[in-house]
Motif scaffolding. Structure first.
Motif, mmCIF file in Angstrom:
data_model
loop_
_atom_site.group_PDB
_atom_site.id
_atom_site.type_symbol
_atom_site.label_atom_id
_atom_site.label_comp_id
_atom_site.label_asym_id
_atom_site.label_seq_id
_atom_site.Cartn_x
_atom_site.Cartn_y
_atom_site.Cartn_z
ATOM 1 N N GLN A 58 0.979 -1.076 -0.088
ATOM 2 C CA GLN A 58 -0.080 0.054 -0.107
ATOM 3 C C GLN A 58 0.794 1.182 0.105
ATOM 4 O OE1 GLN A 58 -2.555 -0.294 3.483
ATOM 5 N NE2 GLN A 58 -4.092 -1.773 2.479
ATOM 6 N N ALA A 73 -4.250 0.193 -2.825
ATOM 7 C CA ALA A 73 -4.361 1.601 -2.133
ATOM 8 C C ALA A 73 -4.514 1.320 -0.579
ATOM 9 C CB ALA A 73 -5.372 2.258 -2.741
ATOM 10 N N ASP A 74 -4.142 2.237 0.126
ATOM 11 C CA ASP A 74 -4.611 2.354 1.558
ATOM 12 C C ASP A 74 -6.007 1.692 1.750
ATOM 13 O OD1 ASP A 74 -4.452 2.490 4.415
ATOM 14 O OD2 ASP A 74 -4.286 4.576 4.301
ATOM 15 N N GLY A 75 -6.499 0.864 2.670
ATOM 16 C CA GLY A 75 -7.708 0.679 2.674
ATOM 17 C C GLY A 75 -8.317 -0.649 1.758
ATOM 18 N N VAL A 76 -7.502 -1.091 0.740
ATOM 19 C CA VAL A 76 -7.865 -2.261 0.022
ATOM 20 C C VAL A 76 -7.101 -3.293 0.390
ATOM 21 C CG1 VAL A 76 -8.316 -2.724 -2.311
ATOM 22 C CG2 VAL A 76 -8.717 -0.476 -1.558
ATOM 23 N N ASP A 129 -16.883 -3.562 -1.633
ATOM 24 C CA ASP A 129 -16.263 -2.209 -1.227
ATOM 25 C C ASP A 129 -15.939 -1.277 -2.415
ATOM 26 O OD1 ASP A 129 -14.867 -0.443 0.071
ATOM 27 O OD2 ASP A 129 -13.425 -1.687 0.883
ATOM 28 N N ALA A 131 -14.248 1.353 -2.489
ATOM 29 C CA ALA A 131 -12.878 1.736 -2.689
ATOM 30 C C ALA A 131 -12.184 0.562 -3.352
ATOM 31 C CB ALA A 131 -12.116 1.882 -1.107
ATOM 32 N N ALA A 132 -12.526 -0.821 -3.183
ATOM 33 C CA ALA A 132 -11.898 -1.684 -3.884
ATOM 34 C C ALA A 132 -12.202 -1.791 -5.464
ATOM 35 C CB ALA A 132 -12.133 -3.125 -3.114
ATOM 36 N N VAL A 134 -12.624 0.922 -7.078
ATOM 37 C CA VAL A 134 -11.954 2.013 -7.664
ATOM 38 C C VAL A 134 -10.813 1.576 -8.126
ATOM 39 C CG1 VAL A 134 -10.889 4.360 -7.512
ATOM 40 C CG2 VAL A 134 -13.313 3.838 -6.647
ATOM 41 N N VAL A 135 -10.132 0.870 -7.088
ATOM 42 C CA VAL A 135 -8.616 0.304 -7.388
ATOM 43 C C VAL A 135 -8.572 -0.705 -8.817
ATOM 44 C CG1 VAL A 135 -6.542 -0.857 -6.641
ATOM 45 C CG2 VAL A 135 -7.670 0.869 -5.179
ATOM 46 N N HIS A 149 -19.520 -3.543 -9.047
ATOM 47 C CA HIS A 149 -19.866 -3.191 -7.379
ATOM 48 C C HIS A 149 -20.994 -3.887 -7.148
ATOM 49 C CE1 HIS A 149 -21.352 -0.482 -4.164
ATOM 50 N NE2 HIS A 149 -20.333 -1.275 -3.802
ATOM 51 N N GLU A 190 -6.372 -2.559 6.342
ATOM 52 C CA GLU A 190 -7.160 -3.384 5.406
ATOM 53 C C GLU A 190 -8.626 -3.416 6.354
ATOM 54 O OE1 GLU A 190 -4.090 -6.416 3.232
ATOM 55 O OE2 GLU A 190 -5.085 -7.050 5.259
#
Ligand SMILES: C[S@@+](CC[C@H](N)C(=O)[O-])C[C@H]1O[C@@H](n2cnc3c(N)ncnc32)[C@H](O)[C@@H]1O
Length: 257
Positions: A58, A73-76, A129, A131-132, A134-135, A149, A190
């Motif tokens: 990350q 990314a952070d959070g994924v 998620d 955010a996931a 998006v990545v 999604h 995570e």
């Protein structure tokens, strides 16, 4: 070409900072940083984030998985090397697969690795998620799959019902009571939902298997990774793995209700 004195001193300073921060293999981490980041600014940003406790991938924004590199990314959820066994078994089980899905795709690492192995296949990936997703969208463009999604099968386009040859899934499967034992850097960066599989770790798998019959093609199968102990409870066919993990295959015929 050999490294210059400047390169060596930059590398040595990164290693020293990572070691002081408690990283277990600072040389390998420094090499990873330098493999993926090429400006002093980016390197500094990543090393500072790692020193503050962010998982290496990350901090760098990239993960190496089963022969492909994906953005993270952070959070994924950070793709884990152990899940590469799912990709290997899936590609071996059904090399002629035309439609493949990655359930709970996170950044889309399994989808990207399947796209590299089955270049003619139509590949979809889904995660609950945003955010996931998006990545995954960034990785989809580069590796050739379609992200969605939503929750498990319900997030997929309905025209895939009954047509999926391979579903690959590295599902949340840590028993709820063991989540606190995971490395602190991962717990902090995570979401719990990425790992927590309920009381015995198998709740997401049960949900997914409950609908698999409607989505898999007649010869279709779902390939996942569990601990050896979970695999004994879950049923299915063990088709790979190591002392700790088992790659488990569920043939559609076996999940028919
Ligand atoms: C163990 S992580 C694996 C991610 C990715 N497959 C990988 O290996 O890098 C599990 C993923 O399942 C997703 N997830 C959890 N519940 C979900 C649900 N109901 N529907 C879809 N995805 C879900 C999480 O957001 C997380 O990205």
């Amino acid at each position: 070409m050999s490294a210059s004195g400047d390169d060596r001193s930059v590398e040595a300073s990164i290693v020293a900072r990572l070691r002081a921060a408690g990283c277990v293999d600072p040389e390998a981490e420094a090499a990873f940083v330098r493999r993926h980041l090429h400006t002093a600014h980016d390197v500094e940003h990543a090393v500072a984030a790692r020193v503050r406790g962010m998982p290496l991938e990350q901090a760098v924004g990239a993960a190496e998985f089963a022969g492909v590199t994906v953005a993270v990314a952070d959070g994924v959820f950070v793709p884990r090397a152990r899940a590469a066994a799912v990709v290997e078994v899936a590609a071996r089980e059904h090399p002629g697969a035309r439609v493949v899905v990655d359930l709970g795709c996170g950044a889309g690492a399994l989808a990207a690795a399947m796209a590299a192995r089955l270049p003619g296949a139509e590949i979809h990936a889904v995660d609950i998620d945003p955010a996931a997703v998006v990545v995954a969208r960034c990785n989809a463009w580069r590796h050739g799959f379609t992200p969605h999604h939503g929750s498990w099968w319900d997030g997929l386009p309905t025209n895939l019902r009954g047509r999926i040859d391979l579903a690959v899934a590295y599902l949340p499967h840590v028993p709820s009571g063991q989540v606190r034992l995971l490395p602190p850097d991962h717990r902090a960066h995570e979401p719990r939902r990425t790992v927590d599989g309920g009381p015995d770790g198998l709740a997401p798998l049960r949900t997914v298997l409950g609908e698999a019959d409607a989505w898999l093609a007649p010869e279709g199968r779902l390939v996942t990774l569990l601990t050896r102990e979970q695999a004994r409870t879950a049923g299915g066919r063990i088709a790979g793995g190591d002392d700790e993990d088992a790659v488990v295959v569920f043939d559609r015929a076996a999940v028919r209700r």
